[in-house]
Structure formats: C-alpha cells, structure tokens
Motif scaffolding. Structure first.
Motif, PDB file in Angstrom:
ATOM      1  N   TRP A  55     -27.106 -73.021  -2.033  1.00 27.24           N
ATOM      2  CA  TRP A  55     -28.008 -72.323  -2.956  1.00 27.24           C
ATOM      3  C   TRP A  55     -29.371 -73.018  -3.030  1.00 27.24           C
ATOM      4  O   TRP A  55     -30.415 -72.363  -3.113  1.00 27.24           O
ATOM      5  N   LEU A  56     -29.374 -74.343  -2.996  1.00 30.21           N
ATOM      6  CA  LEU A  56     -30.649 -75.072  -3.006  1.00 30.21           C
ATOM      7  C   LEU A  56     -31.457 -74.789  -1.734  1.00 30.21           C
ATOM      8  O   LEU A  56     -32.678 -74.613  -1.785  1.00 30.21           O
ATOM      9  N   LEU A  57     -30.759 -74.760  -0.602  1.00 29.45           N
ATOM     10  CA  LEU A  57     -31.435 -74.449   0.646  1.00 29.45           C
ATOM     11  C   LEU A  57     -31.991 -73.024   0.628  1.00 29.45           C
ATOM     12  O   LEU A  57     -33.129 -72.782   1.069  1.00 29.45           O
ATOM     13  N   PHE A  58     -31.191 -72.091   0.096  1.00 31.34           N
ATOM     14  CA  PHE A  58     -31.656 -70.701  -0.033  1.00 31.34           C
ATOM     15  C   PHE A  58     -32.897 -70.616  -0.923  1.00 31.34           C
ATOM     16  O   PHE A  58     -33.890 -69.954  -0.599  1.00 31.34           O
ATOM     17  N   GLY A  59     -32.867 -71.313  -2.066  1.00 29.20           N
ATOM     18  CA  GLY A  59     -34.026 -71.331  -2.973  1.00 29.20           C
ATOM     19  C   GLY A  59     -35.231 -71.980  -2.336  1.00 29.20           C
ATOM     20  O   GLY A  59     -36.371 -71.507  -2.500  1.00 29.20           O
ATOM     21  N   ALA A  60     -35.010 -73.057  -1.564  1.00 32.18           N
ATOM     22  CA  ALA A  60     -36.128 -73.726  -0.894  1.00 32.18           C
ATOM     23  C   ALA A  60     -36.755 -72.805   0.148  1.00 32.18           C
ATOM     24  O   ALA A  60     -37.987 -72.753   0.286  1.00 32.18           O
ATOM     25  N   LEU A  61     -35.927 -72.059   0.880  1.00 37.22           N
ATOM     26  CA  LEU A  61     -36.474 -71.120   1.861  1.00 37.22           C
ATOM     27  C   LEU A  61     -37.248 -69.992   1.185  1.00 37.22           C
ATOM     28  O   LEU A  61     -38.295 -69.553   1.685  1.00 37.22           O
TER      29      LEU A  61
ATOM     30  N   LEU B 110     -38.858 -70.252  -1.690  1.00 37.68           N
ATOM     31  CA  LEU B 110     -40.121 -70.851  -2.142  1.00 37.68           C
ATOM     32  C   LEU B 110     -41.072 -71.083  -0.966  1.00 37.68           C
ATOM     33  O   LEU B 110     -42.287 -70.865  -1.089  1.00 37.68           O
ATOM     34  N   LEU B 111     -40.521 -71.525   0.171  1.00 33.74           N
ATOM     35  CA  LEU B 111     -41.358 -71.725   1.351  1.00 33.74           C
ATOM     36  C   LEU B 111     -41.968 -70.401   1.815  1.00 33.74           C
ATOM     37  O   LEU B 111     -43.163 -70.325   2.142  1.00 33.74           O
ATOM     38  N   GLY B 112     -41.173 -69.347   1.818  1.00 35.08           N
ATOM     39  CA  GLY B 112     -41.695 -68.031   2.196  1.00 35.08           C
ATOM     40  C   GLY B 112     -42.763 -67.553   1.228  1.00 35.08           C
ATOM     41  O   GLY B 112     -43.790 -66.997   1.641  1.00 35.08           O
ATOM     42  N   LEU B 113     -42.540 -67.753  -0.067  1.00 32.14           N
ATOM     43  CA  LEU B 113     -43.535 -67.369  -1.071  1.00 32.14           C
ATOM     44  C   LEU B 113     -44.819 -68.157  -0.887  1.00 32.14           C
ATOM     45  O   LEU B 113     -45.927 -67.598  -0.936  1.00 32.14           O
TER      46      LEU B 113
END
Length: 113
Positions: A27-33, A35-38
């Motif tokens: 879930w942290l990796l998903f959230g980081a991706l 945020l990176l996309g945003l």
C-alpha cells in the motif's frame, strides 16, 4: 456487474495468510507511485504553462501586426477613394471650363469653286 465488483474486491483484499508487512509495504508503494504520478503531472503542467507564454506572446504580436496592416490598408483605401473622387470632380470642373459657348459660322473656301 455485481460479479465483476466481487471479483475485484477479492483481488484487492489481502490473502488470509499474507504477511502484514508485505501488505503495508504494498500500500505504501502504491501511494508513493500515485504521489509520483501526481507530482510529474503537476511538473508537466507547469512546464507547459511556462512554454505557452512565448507562444502566446508571439501570436499576440502577429495579431497586432495583422491589425496594424489591416488598419493601414483601410486608410490607404479611403485615401485612394478620396483622391479618385477629387480627380473625378476636377475632371468634371475642367470639362465645364473647356466648353466654349457661342455661335459660329462656316466659311467657304473660294479657291475650290
């Protein structure tokens, strides 16, 4: 549709024997991706706006030149129209002045008789 939603829920839910650390890390990796996309989207948007400024300035300058050209053309047409009217009036006045009024008589040439 309900079947599709249940299938997606079963894929999203962690397996009963899954490692909680792996779930949290996922879930942290998903959230980081996300945020990176945003962040990348905002950077591209900002770069696009910055690059749009010279393009808008150039288009504004071209429109201003076209407006000035059309204004000069209109003025030249009006001036040419005025000159044509003045020339026409002068020709009319000259024609009126060139007419000689009066009587005339035809003289016979005596040498031909």
């Amino acid at each position: 549709m309900l079947i599709y939603i249940r299938q997606m829920q079963s894929k999203i839910k962690p397996q009963p024997g899954a490692n909680p650390l792996a779930v949290i890390l996922g879930w942290l990796l998903f959230g980081a991706l996300l945020l990176l996309g945003l962040f990348l989207g905002l950077v591209f948007l900002l770069v696009g706006w910055i690059l749009l400024l010279p393009v808008m300035w150039r288009k504004r300058r071209q429109l201003k030149q076209m407006w000035q050209f059309s204004k000069a053309t209109r003025q030249a047409q009006q001036q040419a129209r005025r000159q044509a009217q003045n020339a026409y009036q002068q020709r009319q006045n000259r024609q009126d002045d060139s007419v000689i009024e009066g009587e005339y008589e035809v003289k016979r040439d005596d040498s031909q008789s």
